[in-house]
Design a protein around this motif. Structure first.
Motif, short mmCIF file in Angstrom:
data_model
loop_
_atom_site.label_atom_id
_atom_site.label_comp_id
_atom_site.label_asym_id
_atom_site.label_seq_id
_atom_site.Cartn_x
_atom_site.Cartn_y
_atom_site.Cartn_z
N UNK A 26 0.83 -1.21 0.00
CA UNK A 26 0.00 0.00 0.00
C UNK A 26 0.87 1.26 0.00
N UNK A 27 1.92 1.24 0.79
CA UNK A 27 2.83 2.39 0.80
C UNK A 27 3.51 2.50 -0.57
N UNK A 28 4.01 1.39 -1.06
CA UNK A 28 4.72 1.41 -2.34
C UNK A 28 3.84 1.90 -3.48
N UNK A 29 2.70 1.24 -3.69
CA UNK A 29 1.88 1.59 -4.84
C UNK A 29 1.12 2.89 -4.64
N UNK A 30 0.89 3.27 -3.39
CA UNK A 30 0.28 4.58 -3.15
C UNK A 30 1.19 5.70 -3.63
N UNK A 86 7.54 -8.76 -2.71
CA UNK A 86 7.43 -7.49 -3.44
C UNK A 86 8.63 -7.28 -4.35
N UNK A 87 9.81 -7.63 -3.90
CA UNK A 87 11.00 -7.52 -4.76
C UNK A 87 10.93 -8.52 -5.91
N UNK A 88 10.42 -9.72 -5.65
CA UNK A 88 10.23 -10.69 -6.72
C UNK A 88 9.22 -10.17 -7.74
N UNK A 114 12.03 1.56 -13.59
CA UNK A 114 12.41 0.32 -12.90
C UNK A 114 13.27 0.63 -11.68
N UNK A 115 14.26 1.47 -11.83
CA UNK A 115 15.13 1.84 -10.71
C UNK A 115 14.33 2.51 -9.61
N UNK A 116 13.45 3.44 -10.00
CA UNK A 116 12.58 4.12 -9.04
C UNK A 116 11.71 3.12 -8.30
N UNK A 119 13.75 1.14 -5.75
CA UNK A 119 14.10 2.02 -4.62
C UNK A 119 12.87 2.27 -3.74
N UNK A 120 11.72 2.47 -4.37
CA UNK A 120 10.49 2.70 -3.63
C UNK A 120 10.08 1.46 -2.84
N UNK A 121 10.32 0.30 -3.40
CA UNK A 121 10.04 -0.94 -2.66
C UNK A 121 10.89 -0.99 -1.40
N UNK A 122 12.16 -0.68 -1.53
CA UNK A 122 13.05 -0.69 -0.36
C UNK A 122 12.62 0.35 0.67
N UNK A 123 12.24 1.53 0.21
CA UNK A 123 11.76 2.58 1.13
C UNK A 123 10.48 2.12 1.83
#
Length: 146
Positions: A26-30, A86-88, A114-116, A119-123
């Protein structure tokens, strides 16, 4: 699961994994949806009223997920599984070109998107971890008072 907590251990584990996935994704895709729309507009794409609605609803989704963590029972192992999943998912999306819709103005920027996204997944994982840490500290301080 919040209204009717499970009593069986297997359902409790499923609940924890679902809650961890809910926070991270939710955080990532939001944030991702809002950023992609604004990025597309910044490169000359049109901004229509639906974009404003999507930005408002997706940003609220990210905030809501972090607010609800305090009611969740997810543990660290569930967060690790959600992180791996999520990384997969990101790897599958950008390896096989099945990533979500991008504005036309970003079709030539897939590498940067893709890079963004990674990075957003990690954040998002770190944000979920920090929210869980804050929740656990609050719970332990309540126990100390009791």
């Amino acid at each position: 699961f919040l209204l009717y907590p499970p009593h069986f251990k297997s359902l409790k584990v499923i609940r924890q994994i679902m809650e961890a996935l809910a926070v991270v994704t939710s955080v990532k895709y939001g944030i991702w949806a809002s950023a992609i729309i604004l990025w597309g507009v910044a490169q000359g794409g049109p901004m229509v009223w639906q974009d404003w609605m999507l930005i408002a609803s997706h940003t609220a989704m990210a905030v809501e997920a972090l607010l609800f963590v305090r009611f969740f029972s997810c543990k660290w192992i569930a967060l690790c599984l959600a992180a791996l999943w999520t990384l997969l998912n990101d790897t599958m999306d950008y390896t096989y070109g099945i990533y979500p819709y991008l504005p036309r103005t970003l079709t030539d920027d897939v590498t940067q998107v893709r890079t963004f996204t990674y990075m957003l997944t990690l954040v998002s994982i770190v944000a979920a971890w920090l929210a869980m840490l804050a929740r656990n500290r609050k719970v332990s301080s309540y126990r100390e008072l009791a």
